[in-house]
Design a protein around this motif. Structure first.
Motif, PDB file in Angstrom:
ATOM      1  N   SER A 148       0.829  -1.201   0.000  1.00 43.61           N
ATOM      2  CA  SER A 148       0.000   0.000   0.000  1.00 43.61           C
ATOM      3  C   SER A 148       0.866   1.255   0.000  1.00 43.61           C
ATOM      4  O   SER A 148       1.929   1.280   0.608  1.00 43.61           O
ATOM      5  CB  SER A 148      -0.895   0.008   1.238  1.00 43.61           C
ATOM      6  OG  SER A 148      -1.598   1.225   1.334  1.00 43.61           O
ATOM      7  N   VAL A 149       0.372   2.299  -0.649  1.00 48.12           N
ATOM      8  CA  VAL A 149       1.065   3.588  -0.612  1.00 48.12           C
ATOM      9  C   VAL A 149       0.682   4.374   0.641  1.00 48.12           C
ATOM     10  O   VAL A 149       1.315   5.368   0.961  1.00 48.12           O
ATOM     11  CB  VAL A 149       0.764   4.447  -1.863  1.00 48.12           C
ATOM     12  CG1 VAL A 149       1.221   3.746  -3.113  1.00 48.12           C
ATOM     13  CG2 VAL A 149      -0.699   4.824  -1.945  1.00 48.12           C
ATOM     14  N   THR A 150      -0.321   3.910   1.358  1.00 49.13           N
ATOM     15  CA  THR A 150      -0.823   4.621   2.527  1.00 49.13           C
ATOM     16  C   THR A 150       0.035   4.313   3.754  1.00 49.13           C
ATOM     17  O   THR A 150       0.293   3.152   4.060  1.00 49.13           O
ATOM     18  CB  THR A 150      -2.292   4.232   2.793  1.00 49.13           C
ATOM     19  OG1 THR A 150      -3.052   4.485   1.606  1.00 49.13           O
ATOM     20  CG2 THR A 150      -2.869   5.015   3.947  1.00 49.13           C
ATOM     21  N   ASP A 151       0.458   5.360   4.431  1.00 46.94           N
ATOM     22  CA  ASP A 151       1.261   5.211   5.645  1.00 46.94           C
ATOM     23  C   ASP A 151       0.576   4.274   6.631  1.00 46.94           C
ATOM     24  O   ASP A 151      -0.632   4.379   6.868  1.00 46.94           O
ATOM     25  CB  ASP A 151       1.470   6.561   6.327  1.00 46.94           C
ATOM     26  CG  ASP A 151       2.311   7.521   5.510  1.00 46.94           C
ATOM     27  OD1 ASP A 151       2.877   7.100   4.490  1.00 46.94           O
ATOM     28  OD2 ASP A 151       2.399   8.700   5.908  1.00 46.94           O
ATOM     29  N   GLY A 152       1.340   3.345   7.198  1.00 47.90           N
ATOM     30  CA  GLY A 152       0.831   2.469   8.233  1.00 47.90           C
ATOM     31  C   GLY A 152       0.020   1.281   7.750  1.00 47.90           C
ATOM     32  O   GLY A 152      -0.398   0.455   8.547  1.00 47.90           O
ATOM     33  N   GLU A 153      -0.213   1.158   6.443  1.00 51.57           N
ATOM     34  CA  GLU A 153      -0.956   0.005   5.936  1.00 51.57           C
ATOM     35  C   GLU A 153       0.002  -1.130   5.589  1.00 51.57           C
ATOM     36  O   GLU A 153       1.215  -0.991   5.666  1.00 51.57           O
ATOM     37  CB  GLU A 153      -1.821   0.407   4.742  1.00 51.57           C
ATOM     38  CG  GLU A 153      -3.020   1.236   5.156  1.00 51.57           C
ATOM     39  CD  GLU A 153      -4.053   1.390   4.061  1.00 51.57           C
ATOM     40  OE1 GLU A 153      -3.868   0.857   2.947  1.00 51.57           O
ATOM     41  OE2 GLU A 153      -5.072   2.061   4.322  1.00 51.57           O
ATOM     42  N   THR A 154      -0.549  -2.255   5.181  1.00 50.97           N
ATOM     43  CA  THR A 154       0.215  -3.476   4.969  1.00 50.97           C
ATOM     44  C   THR A 154       1.325  -3.310   3.936  1.00 50.97           C
ATOM     45  O   THR A 154       1.143  -2.693   2.898  1.00 50.97           O
ATOM     46  CB  THR A 154      -0.722  -4.614   4.521  1.00 50.97           C
ATOM     47  OG1 THR A 154      -1.772  -4.731   5.473  1.00 50.97           O
ATOM     48  CG2 THR A 154       0.008  -5.938   4.436  1.00 50.97           C
ATOM     49  N   CYS A 155       2.458  -3.889   4.279  1.00 50.48           N
ATOM     50  CA  CYS A 155       3.615  -3.929   3.391  1.00 50.48           C
ATOM     51  C   CYS A 155       4.229  -5.311   3.518  1.00 50.48           C
ATOM     52  O   CYS A 155       4.855  -5.608   4.530  1.00 50.48           O
ATOM     53  CB  CYS A 155       4.633  -2.863   3.782  1.00 50.48           C
ATOM     54  SG  CYS A 155       6.223  -3.031   2.940  1.00 50.48           S
ATOM     55  N   GLY A 156       4.015  -6.171   2.524  1.00 47.68           N
ATOM     56  CA  GLY A 156       4.619  -7.482   2.615  1.00 47.68           C
ATOM     57  C   GLY A 156       4.313  -8.377   1.445  1.00 47.68           C
ATOM     58  O   GLY A 156       3.376  -8.146   0.688  1.00 47.68           O
ATOM     59  N   TRP A 157       5.122  -9.413   1.312  1.00 46.72           N
ATOM     60  CA  TRP A 157       4.884 -10.430   0.292  1.00 46.72           C
ATOM     61  C   TRP A 157       3.608 -11.206   0.608  1.00 46.72           C
ATOM     62  O   TRP A 157       3.047 -11.870  -0.253  1.00 46.72           O
ATOM     63  CB  TRP A 157       6.069 -11.378   0.190  1.00 46.72           C
ATOM     64  CG  TRP A 157       7.255 -10.806  -0.523  1.00 46.72           C
ATOM     65  CD1 TRP A 157       8.451 -10.463   0.035  1.00 46.72           C
ATOM     66  CD2 TRP A 157       7.384 -10.520  -1.922  1.00 46.72           C
ATOM     67  NE1 TRP A 157       9.311  -9.981  -0.935  1.00 46.72           N
ATOM     68  CE2 TRP A 157       8.677 -10.000  -2.148  1.00 46.72           C
ATOM     69  CE3 TRP A 157       6.521 -10.646  -3.019  1.00 46.72           C
ATOM     70  CZ2 TRP A 157       9.133  -9.616  -3.398  1.00 46.72           C
ATOM     71  CZ3 TRP A 157       6.975 -10.259  -4.272  1.00 46.72           C
ATOM     72  CH2 TRP A 157       8.265  -9.752  -4.451  1.00 46.72           C
ATOM     73  N   THR A 158       3.142 -11.126   1.873  1.00 45.53           N
ATOM     74  CA  THR A 158       1.888 -11.764   2.257  1.00 45.53           C
ATOM     75  C   THR A 158       1.028 -10.744   2.988  1.00 45.53           C
ATOM     76  O   THR A 158       1.511  -9.674   3.382  1.00 45.53           O
ATOM     77  CB  THR A 158       2.119 -12.976   3.187  1.00 45.53           C
ATOM     78  OG1 THR A 158       2.564 -12.507   4.454  1.00 45.53           O
ATOM     79  CG2 THR A 158       3.124 -13.957   2.593  1.00 45.53           C
ATOM     80  N   VAL A 159      -0.219 -11.103   3.188  1.00 46.15           N
ATOM     81  CA  VAL A 159      -1.154 -10.219   3.869  1.00 46.15           C
ATOM     82  C   VAL A 159      -0.722  -9.936   5.307  1.00 46.15           C
ATOM     83  O   VAL A 159      -1.124  -8.934   5.898  1.00 46.15           O
ATOM     84  CB  VAL A 159      -2.595 -10.793   3.809  1.00 46.15           C
ATOM     85  CG1 VAL A 159      -2.724 -12.013   4.697  1.00 46.15           C
ATOM     86  CG2 VAL A 159      -3.622  -9.738   4.148  1.00 46.15           C
ATOM     87  N   ARG A 160       0.122 -10.777   5.873  1.00 46.72           N
ATOM     88  CA  ARG A 160       0.618 -10.553   7.237  1.00 46.72           C
ATOM     89  C   ARG A 160       1.571  -9.374   7.311  1.00 46.72           C
ATOM     90  O   ARG A 160       1.817  -8.827   8.377  1.00 46.72           O
ATOM     91  CB  ARG A 160       1.268 -11.830   7.774  1.00 46.72           C
ATOM     92  CG  ARG A 160       0.227 -12.922   8.063  1.00 46.72           C
ATOM     93  CD  ARG A 160       0.820 -14.254   8.418  1.00 46.72           C
ATOM     94  NE  ARG A 160       1.490 -14.936   7.322  1.00 46.72           N
ATOM     95  CZ  ARG A 160       0.898 -15.524   6.293  1.00 46.72           C
ATOM     96  NH1 ARG A 160      -0.415 -15.475   6.188  1.00 46.72           N
ATOM     97  NH2 ARG A 160       1.585 -16.147   5.364  1.00 46.72           N
TER      98      ARG A 160
END
Length: 163
Positions: A136-148
């Protein structure tokens, strides 16, 4: 730092020009990271008009990436300011992923399929794929190869005619 208008030449410590094939446009260091865009969304869209491919990598690891095929829908969606995970309003199942993306190492292609919705924001949304990339480009949202989440990822576009 980045200098030089459309030429996008990279300088490190005011040293010599290092010309690479890729220009980073988005990055995240875990879910809590902020200021994820390297350029404004308008500038990214403009730069994408001169590019033909999208690359997503584990930060600092060029051997752990996925790369879109030239002029396929991911770069077309980026030109519109939309997620590179969806072909307009259409999802991209595993067969679609095989036709659009390649992997530089490992089996990251299994992280790309999605089966719902559409992505209206820049980034990547592998919806309905628990082991799918969420960037996500949104600060604090998910960042990962998986949803975790919790990974450090970078998104690039090729330099195309930017040089």
């Amino acid at each position: 730092t980045v200098r030089g208008g459309d030429s996008m030449e990279m300088f490190i410590n005011s040293g010599p020009v290092i010309k690479t094939k890729w220009v980073r446009i988005l990055h995240c260091e875990g879910d809590a990271s902020s200021n994820r865009l390297d350029f404004s969304e308008a500038d990214i869209r403009k730069m994408a008009t001169k590019a033909s491919q999208v690359q997503i990598c584990t930060r600092g690891n060029p051997s752990d990436c996925v790369v879109s095929k030239a002029d396929s829908f991911p770069i077309q969606m980026l030109r519109q300011g939309r997620a590179v995970s969806h072909n307009g309003a259409s999802s991209c199942n595993s067969q679609c992923v095989q036709g659009v993306w390649t992997s530089t190492g490992g089996n990251r292609l299994s992280h790309l399929w999605n089966t719902c919705g559409h992505g209206d924001k820049l980034g990547y949304w592998a919806c309905n794929n628990e082991n799918g990339i969420h960037l996500s480009v949104t600060d604090g949202e998910t960042c990962g190869w998986t949803v975790r989440g919790g990974d450090s990822l970078e998104m690039f576009i090729d330099r195309g005619s930017l040089v």
